[in-house]
Design a protein around this motif. Structure first.
Motif, PDB file in Angstrom:
ATOM      1  N   ALA A  71     -41.730  32.033  -8.468  1.00  0.00           N
ATOM      2  CA  ALA A  71     -40.458  31.313  -8.567  1.00  0.00           C
ATOM      3  C   ALA A  71     -40.587  30.358  -9.740  1.00  0.00           C
ATOM      4  CB  ALA A  71     -40.177  30.538  -7.276  1.00  0.00           C
ATOM      5  N   SER A  72     -39.468  30.128 -10.432  1.00  0.00           N
ATOM      6  CA  SER A  72     -39.541  29.242 -11.591  1.00  0.00           C
ATOM      7  C   SER A  72     -38.186  28.611 -11.879  1.00  0.00           C
ATOM      8  CB  SER A  72     -40.047  30.005 -12.818  1.00  0.00           C
ATOM      9  OG  SER A  72     -39.249  31.142 -13.073  1.00  0.00           O
ATOM     10  N   PHE A  73     -38.258  27.513 -12.638  1.00  0.00           N
ATOM     11  CA  PHE A  73     -37.070  26.763 -13.045  1.00  0.00           C
ATOM     12  C   PHE A  73     -37.209  26.406 -14.519  1.00  0.00           C
ATOM     13  CE2 PHE A  73     -35.604  22.371 -13.931  1.00  0.00           C
ATOM     14  CZ  PHE A  73     -34.241  22.589 -13.884  1.00  0.00           C
ATOM     15  N   ILE A  74     -36.101  26.587 -15.266  1.00  0.00           N
ATOM     16  CA  ILE A  74     -36.029  26.212 -16.675  1.00  0.00           C
ATOM     17  C   ILE A  74     -34.842  25.266 -16.830  1.00  0.00           C
ATOM     18  CG2 ILE A  74     -35.773  27.006 -19.057  1.00  0.00           C
ATOM     19  CD1 ILE A  74     -36.374  29.860 -17.910  1.00  0.00           C
ATOM     20  N   ARG A  75     -35.055  24.106 -17.430  1.00  0.00           N
ATOM     21  CA  ARG A  75     -33.971  23.152 -17.669  1.00  0.00           C
ATOM     22  C   ARG A  75     -32.912  23.768 -18.587  1.00  0.00           C
ATOM     23  NH1 ARG A  75     -36.287  18.849 -20.613  1.00  0.00           N
ATOM     24  NH2 ARG A  75     -38.025  20.254 -20.925  1.00  0.00           N
ATOM     25  N   ALA A  76     -31.665  23.447 -18.325  1.00  0.00           N
ATOM     26  CA  ALA A  76     -30.528  24.018 -19.067  1.00  0.00           C
ATOM     27  C   ALA A  76     -30.636  23.793 -20.568  1.00  0.00           C
ATOM     28  CB  ALA A  76     -29.216  23.434 -18.543  1.00  0.00           C
ATOM     29  N   GLU A  77     -31.079  22.617 -20.977  1.00  0.00           N
ATOM     30  CA  GLU A  77     -31.133  22.339 -22.415  1.00  0.00           C
ATOM     31  C   GLU A  77     -32.182  23.168 -23.137  1.00  0.00           C
ATOM     32  OE1 GLU A  77     -33.261  18.867 -20.296  1.00  0.00           O
ATOM     33  OE2 GLU A  77     -31.376  19.935 -20.058  1.00  0.00           O
ATOM     34  N   ARG A  78     -33.103  23.788 -22.402  1.00  0.00           N
ATOM     35  CA  ARG A  78     -34.124  24.622 -23.031  1.00  0.00           C
ATOM     36  C   ARG A  78     -33.700  26.079 -23.156  1.00  0.00           C
ATOM     37  NH1 ARG A  78     -39.133  24.896 -20.476  1.00  0.00           N
ATOM     38  NH2 ARG A  78     -39.904  25.625 -22.488  1.00  0.00           N
ATOM     39  N   LEU A  79     -32.724  26.504 -22.351  1.00  0.00           N
ATOM     40  CA  LEU A  79     -32.256  27.891 -22.410  1.00  0.00           C
ATOM     41  C   LEU A  79     -30.763  27.894 -22.042  1.00  0.00           C
ATOM     42  CD1 LEU A  79     -33.286  30.770 -23.013  1.00  0.00           C
ATOM     43  CD2 LEU A  79     -33.676  31.033 -20.555  1.00  0.00           C
ATOM     44  N   ARG A  80     -29.939  27.618 -23.046  1.00  0.00           N
ATOM     45  CA  ARG A  80     -28.491  27.504 -22.827  1.00  0.00           C
ATOM     46  C   ARG A  80     -27.861  28.827 -22.379  1.00  0.00           C
ATOM     47  NH1 ARG A  80     -27.042  22.413 -22.410  1.00  0.00           N
ATOM     48  NH2 ARG A  80     -27.924  21.078 -23.994  1.00  0.00           N
ATOM     49  N   ARG A  81     -28.360  29.929 -22.939  1.00  0.00           N
ATOM     50  CA  ARG A  81     -27.848  31.253 -22.574  1.00  0.00           C
ATOM     51  C   ARG A  81     -29.013  32.089 -22.073  1.00  0.00           C
ATOM     52  NH1 ARG A  81     -22.721  32.245 -24.178  1.00  0.00           N
ATOM     53  NH2 ARG A  81     -21.905  30.929 -25.835  1.00  0.00           N
ATOM     54  N   THR A  82     -28.754  32.872 -21.053  1.00  0.00           N
ATOM     55  CA  THR A  82     -29.802  33.721 -20.502  1.00  0.00           C
ATOM     56  C   THR A  82     -30.103  34.866 -21.464  1.00  0.00           C
ATOM     57  OG1 THR A  82     -30.599  34.738 -18.466  1.00  0.00           O
ATOM     58  CG2 THR A  82     -28.362  35.329 -19.177  1.00  0.00           C
ATOM     59  N   THR A  83     -31.123  35.609 -21.169  1.00  0.00           N
ATOM     60  CA  THR A  83     -31.499  36.748 -21.996  1.00  0.00           C
ATOM     61  C   THR A  83     -31.824  37.939 -21.104  1.00  0.00           C
ATOM     62  OG1 THR A  83     -33.097  37.574 -23.621  1.00  0.00           O
ATOM     63  CG2 THR A  83     -33.904  35.913 -22.076  1.00  0.00           C
ATOM     64  N   SER A  84     -31.549  39.116 -21.598  1.00  0.00           N
ATOM     65  CA  SER A  84     -31.897  40.324 -20.839  1.00  0.00           C
ATOM     66  C   SER A  84     -33.357  40.685 -21.072  1.00  0.00           C
ATOM     67  CB  SER A  84     -30.992  41.487 -21.242  1.00  0.00           C
ATOM     68  OG  SER A  84     -31.167  41.777 -22.621  1.00  0.00           O
ATOM     69  N   LYS A  85     -33.975  40.043 -22.034  1.00  0.00           N
ATOM     70  CA  LYS A  85     -35.376  40.303 -22.357  1.00  0.00           C
ATOM     71  C   LYS A  85     -36.257  39.250 -21.693  1.00  0.00           C
ATOM     72  CE  LYS A  85     -34.113  42.332 -26.781  1.00  0.00           C
ATOM     73  NZ  LYS A  85     -34.483  43.700 -26.603  1.00  0.00           N
ATOM     74  N   TYR A  86     -37.549  39.299 -21.958  1.00  0.00           N
ATOM     75  CA  TYR A  86     -38.441  38.266 -21.462  1.00  0.00           C
ATOM     76  C   TYR A  86     -38.049  36.933 -22.094  1.00  0.00           C
ATOM     77  CZ  TYR A  86     -41.401  42.338 -20.420  1.00  0.00           C
ATOM     78  OH  TYR A  86     -41.886  43.532 -19.977  1.00  0.00           O
ATOM     79  N   ALA A  87     -38.145  35.866 -21.320  1.00  0.00           N
ATOM     80  CA  ALA A  87     -37.877  34.536 -21.863  1.00  0.00           C
ATOM     81  C   ALA A  87     -39.022  34.150 -22.799  1.00  0.00           C
ATOM     82  CB  ALA A  87     -37.739  33.518 -20.739  1.00  0.00           C
ATOM     83  N   GLN A  88     -38.683  33.602 -23.945  1.00  0.00           N
ATOM     84  CA  GLN A  88     -39.675  33.232 -24.959  1.00  0.00           C
ATOM     85  C   GLN A  88     -40.064  31.758 -24.800  1.00  0.00           C
ATOM     86  OE1 GLN A  88     -40.787  35.341 -27.689  1.00  0.00           O
ATOM     87  NE2 GLN A  88     -39.838  37.024 -26.604  1.00  0.00           N
ATOM     88  N   LEU A  89     -40.472  31.375 -23.612  1.00  0.00           N
ATOM     89  CA  LEU A  89     -40.864  29.999 -23.322  1.00  0.00           C
ATOM     90  C   LEU A  89     -41.595  29.968 -21.986  1.00  0.00           C
ATOM     91  CD1 LEU A  89     -38.598  29.447 -20.995  1.00  0.00           C
ATOM     92  CD2 LEU A  89     -37.227  28.634 -22.867  1.00  0.00           C
ATOM     93  N   VAL A  90     -42.142  28.823 -21.665  1.00  0.00           N
ATOM     94  CA  VAL A  90     -42.721  28.649 -20.331  1.00  0.00           C
ATOM     95  C   VAL A  90     -41.706  27.906 -19.475  1.00  0.00           C
ATOM     96  CG1 VAL A  90     -45.148  28.672 -21.040  1.00  0.00           C
ATOM     97  CG2 VAL A  90     -43.921  26.506 -20.972  1.00  0.00           C
ATOM     98  N   PRO A  91     -41.668  28.196 -18.175  1.00  0.00           N
ATOM     99  CA  PRO A  91     -40.741  27.452 -17.321  1.00  0.00           C
ATOM    100  C   PRO A  91     -41.199  26.003 -17.178  1.00  0.00           C
ATOM    101  CG  PRO A  91     -42.166  28.854 -15.998  1.00  0.00           C
ATOM    102  CD  PRO A  91     -42.460  29.176 -17.436  1.00  0.00           C
ATOM    103  N   ASP A  92     -40.275  25.142 -16.821  1.00  0.00           N
ATOM    104  CA  ASP A  92     -40.609  23.731 -16.587  1.00  0.00           C
ATOM    105  C   ASP A  92     -41.328  23.547 -15.249  1.00  0.00           C
ATOM    106  OD1 ASP A  92     -39.309  22.328 -18.901  1.00  0.00           O
ATOM    107  OD2 ASP A  92     -37.607  23.475 -18.129  1.00  0.00           O
ATOM    108  N   LEU A  93     -40.952  24.353 -14.282  1.00  0.00           N
ATOM    109  CA  LEU A  93     -41.506  24.300 -12.928  1.00  0.00           C
ATOM    110  C   LEU A  93     -41.824  25.723 -12.511  1.00  0.00           C
ATOM    111  CD1 LEU A  93     -41.979  22.941 -10.084  1.00  0.00           C
ATOM    112  CD2 LEU A  93     -39.504  23.209  -9.721  1.00  0.00           C
TER     113      LEU A  93
END
Length: 189
Positions: free
Chosen positions: A82-104
């Motif tokens: 399970a994970s959480f990403i703050r909105a300001e770090r990923l304004r739009r979702t992606t169909s690919k792998y996220a290019q960042l680490v989650p915040d939580l």
């Protein structure tokens, strides 16, 4: 096979779509399905997070199939339970792998997992920028909460039944009552 890349992982995932995989140190790790208990706990964590985050538009909550391309030398692709990403770090979702680490991020111990391996995974995420990592053990009904600079179970914040997990630096006002995430027992009438 070592020295594999994200392109190799994507190609293999297209050939074998029913097998969840991670790319770790240039090797593809095929993830076996977890037991029902650990997945039920992870689903409850995702549900509680999502119920708080989405109405407040705080960010994104993802389950165990969401892959993250880690910003390490190997460009590992990992998937927390399970994970959480703050909105300001990923304004739009992606169909690919996220290019960042989650915040939580949360790792829920299943029958096939080892605690040292899960602790190591959490530490890797923290070293790359995750702010809080939580190891959830349904058997002992405990949570080990890690933040940057906190290594080793002896330094982790340990929560059990009767406690509440809070993450004020990311989710002010949110709390998760520990005993409410465990798989329920249904008594016979």
């Amino acid at each position: 096979m070592s020295g594999l890349t994200i392109k190799d992982l994507e190609k293999l995932q297209k050939q074998l779509p029913d097998y969840p995989m991670e790319l770790v140190d240039g090797e593809i790790i095929v993830m076996s399905p977890s037991g029902l208990e650990s997945d039920e706990v992870a689903a409850e964590i995702v549900r509680q997070l999502g119920n708080w985050v989405r109405p407040r538009k705080l960010g994104r909550v993802a389950a165990s199939s969401a892959g993250y391309v880690l910003p390490n030398a190997e460009e590992d692709v990992r998937a927390p339970d399970a994970s959480f990403i703050r909105a300001e770090r990923l304004r739009r979702t992606t169909s690919k792998y996220a290019q960042l680490v989650p915040d939580l991020m949360f790792e829920v111990k299943s029958e096939n997992d080892t605690l040292p391996r899960l602790r190591q995974k959490i530490q890797e995420f923290l070293q790359l920028g995750t702010q809080v990592g939580v190891l959830v053990d349904p058997r002992t009904q405990t949570l080990e909460v890690y933040r940057p600079g906190v290594e080793g179970v002896e330094k982790a914040e340990i929560l059990g039944n009767g406690d509440r997990l809070t993450v004020p630096e990311l989710l002010p006002g949110w709390e998760m009552i520990v005993e409410e995430i465990w798989a329920p027992v249904f008594d016979e009438d």
